[in-house]
Write a protein that holds these residues in place. Structure first.
Motif, short mmCIF file in Angstrom:
data_model
loop_
_atom_site.label_atom_id
_atom_site.label_comp_id
_atom_site.label_asym_id
_atom_site.label_seq_id
_atom_site.Cartn_x
_atom_site.Cartn_y
_atom_site.Cartn_z
N LYS A 97 -7.94 1.75 4.12
CA LYS A 97 -7.55 3.09 3.69
C LYS A 97 -7.06 3.96 4.85
CE LYS A 97 -10.48 3.60 -0.42
NZ LYS A 97 -11.55 4.42 -1.04
N PHE B 286 1.92 8.22 -4.62
CA PHE B 286 1.73 6.91 -5.23
C PHE B 286 1.81 7.02 -6.76
CE2 PHE B 286 0.08 2.77 -6.12
CZ PHE B 286 0.28 2.04 -4.96
N ASP C 284 -2.10 9.87 -2.60
CA ASP C 284 -2.33 9.69 -4.03
C ASP C 284 -1.22 10.27 -4.90
OD1 ASP C 284 -4.66 8.44 -3.39
OD2 ASP C 284 -6.00 10.03 -4.10
N ARG D 189 -5.07 -0.82 -5.24
CA ARG D 189 -4.97 0.65 -5.16
C ARG D 189 -5.50 1.25 -6.46
NH1 ARG D 189 -2.21 4.47 -2.04
NH2 ARG D 189 -3.26 6.44 -2.45
N LYS D 190 -6.61 1.97 -6.33
CA LYS D 190 -7.19 2.68 -7.45
C LYS D 190 -7.25 4.17 -7.11
CE LYS D 190 -10.05 -1.16 -9.11
NZ LYS D 190 -11.42 -1.60 -9.48
N ALA E 16 -1.30 -1.31 0.46
CA ALA E 16 -1.80 -0.67 -0.76
C ALA E 16 -2.14 0.80 -0.55
CB ALA E 16 -3.03 -1.41 -1.27
N HIS E 17 -2.42 1.18 0.70
CA HIS E 17 -2.95 2.52 0.95
C HIS E 17 -2.03 3.40 1.78
CE1 HIS E 17 -6.84 1.37 -0.73
NE2 HIS E 17 -6.72 0.24 -0.08
N GLN F 119 -3.57 5.58 5.25
CA GLN F 119 -3.17 6.86 4.67
C GLN F 119 -3.05 7.93 5.75
OE1 GLN F 119 -5.10 8.22 1.07
NE2 GLN F 119 -5.72 6.14 0.54
#
Length: 611
Positions: A550, A240, A237, A269-270, A232-233, A553
């Motif tokens: 996270k 994504f 950003d 993922r926010k 997810a990370h 990333q």
């Protein structure tokens, strides 16, 4: 090499932008250098060529659509004829009329911002129709909507999608086949056609290299409408957001999906509070973990070890006491391998002593803890060095690959293997030994028992920014499939075969290893009980909120890769006896004092507090 982007990250981002404008060639009516016919020059005063995708519609346009002052215009006659209208043109009145049974009639005039729909005058069209190259051009959205079609603007790909709300949905789905079964689920596909009015093209890809293949799809612009990302990370950003749609406003209508995104342990993922990815349901305890030859334990009259000292003693018996009973000195305790950035199949030893499944975790105060510099890490290396010197692991563990290690396990001469739950069951069913997952393992009697853990879970689904299917329809399909999995409804669908049930698991996940698991059900009852007891114990241990998902990333950019690899090399030297524990201590002190290390910890702390 610290703070240096990987070779993949920058080209991937650029290719993604290019892909968004080129990937739909063939099904997208737009423009290219080869299409620059004389009419394009004539159209320049009216606007630039626009891109329109006709979803499952057999539409033929005379020329490419035009973006005229913010309104997409199309040639009226060929478009309406493709939809079955009878079209007439009154040259003197410069009026186009279109008739179709059971549809309202349509009338447009040149240079008049009005139209007639079923005899009713509609004023204030977004722009007036105009004649270009002897053809009347009309607003696409107005014309499509009044022809009974739907139209959606894709801001990421800068194209419009026109679809028939009553036509069968054409949906492409890409996911990881965690069980390695990629057979065509023909009965499932037919069921979805008949019952869900959805024609699904499924791309089931085995786990091996799945992450790399996913990146290639993104870079090539060949993304499915619904696409699984393994982490997810992993992406930054901005990247994504360029490949995934914001789903925040859509999830309220789908309670199963909404619940998944609200669960604290699940990978979601926010970005700026907006949801861009939905977890594929998974049991977070479904991760590689030590399993033992239960048949050997029975022969030796031993029980599963609880402490690492007991484990050491048991592994020695696997080597010295001929547990397979063939009278030969041909058994091994465990067959191991390592990766470039971690200890691979030996990380469970670090886990036992540090009580953390990953190198980095969060303290109760919310700050980053590095277990590589802990006393537990030192104890793990000491234990591994003893095991190496005692011949309890293969001497070439630092140079072999996972496949080779698994081949040795499959030969049936190894007593401990690091396996996922289903893989242990498969080996048992294939009669390659009777394997039982370990539960309750701890460093010492008064320590915390550990359990397998996968903070990335089953990955996350995104709706591709290039999706030609309306997000609501994709979410409805996914919500329905996951709901049927949770309620057990799939079990009652007649005609589904092994490949179909396998695809269902890969598509819609499995939140509990013990539920709807055909491998578990196929095991002998006594063995089943041991598996169930292991999972029951595992479920009592959670690392949710403690790990740092996270952090990927940073790793995906290649940040700190060299220092991580060097640390791993030092671990291997200690295990092999090429470096002492005193040298390890000195190495750790020097590492902690370096600017690069301090920068890494600082970056990790920033990530933990980012939204």
């Amino acid at each position: 090499m610290s703070k240096k982007h990987s070779a993949l990250s920058r080209p991937l981002k650029m290719l993604t932008v290019l892909a968004l404008t080129t990937a739909l060639s063939g099904s997208l009516i737009g423009t290219s250098h080869a299409d620059r016919s004389p009419w394009v020059s004539a159209a320049t005063e009216y606007g630039q060529p626009a891109a329109v995708y006709f979803d499952n519609l057999n539409v033929i346009l005379g020329n490419q659509p035009i973006n005229h002052k913010g309104t997409i215009m199309i040639q009226a006659a060929p478009f309406l004829r493709s939809l079955g209208y009878q079209v007439t043109w009154d040259a003197s009145a410069k009026k186009l009329s279109a008739e179709k049974p059971e549809k309202p009639s349509l009338i447009f005039w040149d240079k008049r911002r009005e139209a007639e729909v079923g005899g009713q005058t509609i004023k204030d069209l977004p722009t007036a129709p105009f004649v270009l190259e002897d053809e009347l051009w009309v607003p696409l959205r107005f014309t499509a909507l009044n022809s009974g079609l739907l139209i959606r603007w894709n801001p990421h790909g800068s194209f419009a999608t026109v679809s028939d709300p009553y036509a069968q949905i054409q949906l492409r789905v890409g996911t990881r086949a965690d069980n390695n079964i990629t057979d065509n689920p023909a009965a499932l596909i037919q069921y979805m056609k008949d019952s869900w009015e959805t024609n699904v093209q499924m791309n089931l890809t085995p786990p091996r290299n799945f992450s790399d293949k996913t990146k290639i799809k993104i870079a090539a612009g060949d993304m499915e409408s619904l696409m699984l990302l393994p982490d997810a990370h992993e992406f930054q950003d901005d990247l994504f957001q360029s490949i995934a749609l914001d789903l925040s406003q859509n999830l309220n209508a789908y309670p199963t999906l909404q619940k998944l995104t609200d669960e604290s342990d699940m990978p979601v993922r926010k970005i700026d509070g907006k949801v861009y990815a939905i977890p594929r349901p998974s049991d977070l305890n479904d991760a590689p973990f030590p399993a033992l030859r239960q048949d050997w334990l029975n022969i030796l009259g031993s029980k599963q070890p609880v402490t690492m000292d007991e484990m050491f003693d048991l592994l020695k018996q696997f080597v010295s006491k001929d547990p397979d009973g063939d009278g030969k000195n041909n058994t091994s305790a465990m067959y191991a391998y390592v990766n470039a950035n971690n200890l691979g199949s030996l990380t469970w030893v670090e886990h036992a002593f540090t009580e953390s499944p990953e190198r980095f975790s969060l303290s109760e105060k919310g700050t980053v803890v590095d277990h590589a510099v802990s006393t537990g890490q030192r104890q793990a290396l000491e234990w591994l060095n003893r095991a190496y010197e005692a011949g309890l692991m293969n001497k070439d563990f630092a140079t072999i690959d996972p496949d080779t290690a698994m081949e040795e396990v499959q030969k049936g001469q190894t007593g401990l293997a690091v396996l996922k739950f289903d893989d242990a069951a498969k080996l048992t069913l294939d009669k390659r030994g009777s394997w039982t997952p370990i539960s309750g393992l701890k460093a010492k009697a008064d320590a915390q028992a550990i359990a397998p853990w996968n903070s990335a879970g089953g990955g996350v689904y995104i709706i591709s920014s290039m999706s030609k299917v309306e997000p609501e329809k994709v979410l409805k399909w996914l919500d329905q499939g996951i709901t049927m999995t949770e309620t057990g409804e799939w079990e009652g669908i007649e005609g589904l075969k092994e490949a179909d049930h396998s695809a269902i698991q890969n598509l819609f996940g499995r939140k509990d290893l013990l539920v709807m698991n055909p491998l578990l059900n196929a095991l002998p009852s006594e063995t089943q009980n041991l598996y169930k007891q292991a999972v029951t114990n595992w479920h009592q241990t959670s690392y949710g909120g403690q790990t740092l998902p996270k952090a990927s990333q940073l790793w995906s950019q290649g940040l700190y890769a060299e220092s991580i690899n060097k640390l791993n090399e030092m671990k291997i030297k200690v295990i092999q006896g090429e470096a002492s524990l005193r040298e390890w201590d000195e190495y750790i002190k020097k590492m902690q004092a370096s600017g690069e290390y301090k920068s890494m910890i600082n970056d990790l702390n920033k990530l933990t507090h980012s939204k």
